[in-house]
Design a protein around this motif. Structure first.
Motif, PDB file in Angstrom:
ATOM      1  N   SER A 170      40.996  50.980  41.907  1.00 18.93           N
ATOM      2  CA  SER A 170      40.261  50.894  43.171  1.00 18.93           C
ATOM      3  C   SER A 170      39.059  49.977  43.043  1.00 18.93           C
ATOM      4  N   ARG A 171      38.739  49.612  41.797  1.00 19.88           N
ATOM      5  CA  ARG A 171      37.591  48.737  41.578  1.00 19.88           C
ATOM      6  C   ARG A 171      37.677  48.152  40.175  1.00 19.88           C
ATOM      7  N   VAL A 172      37.231  46.888  40.060  1.00 19.79           N
ATOM      8  CA  VAL A 172      37.152  46.203  38.763  1.00 19.79           C
ATOM      9  C   VAL A 172      35.749  45.629  38.622  1.00 19.79           C
ATOM     10  N   ASP A 173      35.140  45.872  37.474  1.00 14.18           N
ATOM     11  CA  ASP A 173      33.807  45.327  37.184  1.00 14.18           C
ATOM     12  C   ASP A 173      33.929  44.258  36.113  1.00 14.18           C
ATOM     13  N   VAL A 174      33.385  43.095  36.421  1.00 17.50           N
ATOM     14  CA  VAL A 174      33.338  41.989  35.464  1.00 17.50           C
ATOM     15  C   VAL A 174      31.873  41.689  35.173  1.00 17.50           C
ATOM     16  N   VAL A 175      31.506  41.780  33.918  1.00 20.07           N
ATOM     17  CA  VAL A 175      30.121  41.551  33.512  1.00 20.07           C
ATOM     18  C   VAL A 175      30.088  40.394  32.537  1.00 20.07           C
ATOM     19  N   THR A 223      35.546  31.617  41.252  1.00 21.47           N
ATOM     20  CA  THR A 223      36.854  31.302  41.833  1.00 21.47           C
ATOM     21  C   THR A 223      37.928  32.235  41.306  1.00 21.47           C
ATOM     22  N   LEU A 224      37.847  32.537  40.018  1.00 23.94           N
ATOM     23  CA  LEU A 224      38.804  33.443  39.407  1.00 23.94           C
ATOM     24  C   LEU A 224      38.727  34.829  40.037  1.00 23.94           C
ATOM     25  N   VAL A 279      41.505  37.258  42.628  1.00 28.20           N
ATOM     26  CA  VAL A 279      41.907  38.655  42.463  1.00 28.20           C
ATOM     27  C   VAL A 279      41.537  39.452  43.711  1.00 28.20           C
ATOM     28  N   ARG A 280      40.394  39.142  44.306  1.00 32.13           N
ATOM     29  CA  ARG A 280      40.008  39.829  45.541  1.00 32.13           C
ATOM     30  C   ARG A 280      41.025  39.567  46.645  1.00 32.13           C
ATOM     31  N   GLU A 281      41.507  38.319  46.718  1.00 38.26           N
ATOM     32  CA  GLU A 281      42.485  37.986  47.746  1.00 38.26           C
ATOM     33  C   GLU A 281      43.792  38.733  47.533  1.00 38.26           C
ATOM     34  N   ALA A 282      44.030  39.188  46.295  1.00 41.29           N
ATOM     35  CA  ALA A 282      45.222  39.978  46.008  1.00 41.29           C
ATOM     36  C   ALA A 282      45.059  41.422  46.418  1.00 41.29           C
ATOM     37  N   GLY A 283      43.902  41.794  46.957  1.00 39.43           N
ATOM     38  CA  GLY A 283      43.675  43.138  47.449  1.00 39.43           C
ATOM     39  C   GLY A 283      42.977  44.065  46.486  1.00 39.43           C
ATOM     40  N   VAL A 323      48.730  37.067  40.312  1.00 41.73           N
ATOM     41  CA  VAL A 323      48.011  36.997  41.588  1.00 41.73           C
ATOM     42  C   VAL A 323      48.987  36.782  42.740  1.00 41.73           C
ATOM     43  N   ILE A 324      49.947  35.870  42.533  1.00 41.70           N
ATOM     44  CA  ILE A 324      50.926  35.593  43.595  1.00 41.70           C
ATOM     45  C   ILE A 324      51.748  36.836  43.919  1.00 41.70           C
ATOM     46  N   VAL A 325      52.182  37.572  42.857  1.00 42.61           N
ATOM     47  CA  VAL A 325      52.975  38.783  43.086  1.00 42.61           C
ATOM     48  C   VAL A 325      52.174  39.816  43.871  1.00 42.61           C
ATOM     49  N   ALA A 326      50.906  40.000  43.468  1.00 41.95           N
ATOM     50  CA  ALA A 326      50.074  40.979  44.164  1.00 41.95           C
ATOM     51  C   ALA A 326      49.824  40.568  45.610  1.00 41.95           C
ATOM     52  N   GLN A 327      49.540  39.276  45.849  1.00 40.31           N
ATOM     53  CA  GLN A 327      49.296  38.810  47.206  1.00 40.31           C
ATOM     54  C   GLN A 327      50.554  38.903  48.068  1.00 40.31           C
ATOM     55  N   ALA A 328      51.704  38.606  47.482  1.00 38.12           N
ATOM     56  CA  ALA A 328      52.952  38.699  48.243  1.00 38.12           C
ATOM     57  C   ALA A 328      53.247  40.148  48.630  1.00 38.12           C
TER      58      ALA A 328
END
Length: 431
Positions: free
Chosen positions: A347-352, A298-299, A303-307, A233-238
């Protein structure tokens, strides 16, 4: 010298605990020693025998005729009495020699016609000891020789001896032998039980060590899940902050704040897990609660904050789950999202998360293409020796699912993308 977790957590062996309890007690009292007890027995029997001869107390072992008991006690008789009793002091150290001495003294004492005395009991004690402290290959011939000597003493008397008298004396001799042999068997059984208890104690310690090793493996997987997810997450956000830093500085600052928050969470989780490896005296009594499906929001937000757009869908009525199953479900979702961050550009992730009457279903699906190998290696990193690190993610998910008797499938889907699907039984009657 450093001690391992297994050495710290496992209880001390029973033998070590007993030694520690008796370390300061000192040497045992004098009368508790076998040689002292035997010396006391020999002294009491010697005194009783001498008093019995002086006051003419008759003892029918071996039985003698009236004419054979008229000889008065002299120096030779006194020595023979002492030879029947005093050697008992060493009866446990040298059972067969003591039996030979007492048996010979009894034979000479009896054929010389001295007044029968309690000293004859020394011969029975010596026979009992030989049967108790020697194997049957030695004690049986000794018992036969003792019976032969008694019968010979009876047959050498001037008066005829009745057969029932011979039978009675042989029964007494046989009874002494059987008592000693029974004690030997009982002692062997006790030693066997002690050996078995010692082996069981050793096996219990080995099981404890294996349990500690297994717990370490579990902690290693937990640590991998936590570090891999948060670092990804940190790598993606950076990376996102770097791209928008010039055009959207405020958004970049927000991403940096998210990086700080994610890093702090990773440190807290790492401290909690590493604290489990510390000795009990160094552990912090305060414990943070284990994560569960109630923190999936929260999890997903991280991931959303990572774009990466993530759609979370919860189907069915959420209900309390066992702690272990709840934690495993959370870790499976976490690892699935970590794989998305590390290995694809969706471009999209679905969590069910689907609550069924008797099971729980988890599904993480992305529509992105896999990253090139060189990109993935930059995220995965290598060990110090240059070899790629072992990926614990899928292994950890499979072991978590197998622990609850569930099913796991992970692989590419038609049309592109990747899917991780897990089914965990929630019925208590199931494994």
């Amino acid at each position: 010298m450093h001690r391992t977790t297994a050495e710290i957590e496992r209880p001390a062996p029973r033998a070590e605990r007993l030694r520690s309890l008796t370390a300061g007690v000192g040497r045992p009292p004098f009368l508790s020693r076998p040689i002292a007890q035997d010396a006391l027995l020999a002294g009491l029997l010697t005194a009783t025998s001498l008093v019995g001869v002086l006051v003419h107390l008759h003892v029918d072992l071996p039985e003698a005729g009236e004419e054979a008991t008229v000889r008065s006690l002299n120096a030779l008789g006194l020595v023979l009495i002492l030879l029947q009793t005093v050697p008992l002091t060493w009866r446990r150290r040298a059972p067969i020699p003591v039996l030979a001495v007492t048996m010979s003294a009894l034979f000479v004492y009896s054929i010389n016609g001295y007044f029968t005395s309690f000293a004859a009991l020394g011969f029975l004690v010596a026979l009992y000891t030989a049967a108790a402290y020697r194997e049957r290959s030695v004690s049986i011939p000794a018992g036969i020789a003792a019976a032969f000597v008694v019968v010979l003493v009876l047959l050498m008397q001037k008066e005829p001896v009745e057969p029932d008298a011979i039978l009675a004396e042989c029964l007494i001799v046989g009874g002494a032998w059987f008592l000693g042999d029974g004690l030997r068997i009982r002692r062997g059984q006790v030693l066997m039980l002690q050996d078995r208890a010692s082996r069981l104690e050793q096996e219990r310690e080995e099981r404890t060590e294996r349990a500690v090793a297994e717990e370490r493996r579990v902690i290693a997987r937990e640590l991998h899940d936590v570090v891999a997810h948060n670092v990804s997450v940190i790598v993606a956000q950076a990376g996102a902050a770097q791209q928008i830093s010039a055009s959207q500085p405020m958004e970049a600052l927000t991403a940096l704040g998210s990086i700080e928050h994610t890093g702090r969470e990773a440190l807290v989780e790492m401290r909690r897990l590493m604290g489990l490896l510390r000795p009990d005296a160094e552990r912090v009594t305060r414990r943070s609660p284990q994560p569960g499906l109630h923190e999936v929001d929260t999890l997903v937000e991280q991931v959303r904050e990572a774009g990466i757009p993530v759609l979370l869908t919860i189907e069915g009525e959420p209900r309390p789950l066992p702690v272990g199953l709840d934690l495993s479900a959370y870790r499976i979702v976490q690892e699935g999202l970590t794989n998305v961050l590390k290995h694809s550009r969706p471009s999209r992730v679905d969590v069910v998360v689907r609550y069924l009457p008797r099971s729980l279903e988890l599904m993480i699906t992305d529509d992105g293409a896999d990253l090139p190998d060189e990109k993935a290696l930059q995220i995965e990193d290598d060990d110090d020796d240059g070899t790629p690190r072992i990926r614990y993610g899928h292994l950890g998910m499979r072991e978590r699912v197998a622990l609850f008797g569930g099913e796991l499938s992970a692989g590419p889907v038609s049309g592109g993308g990747y899917r991780v699907s897990a089914t965990l039984p929630t019925d208590e009657e199931l494994p």
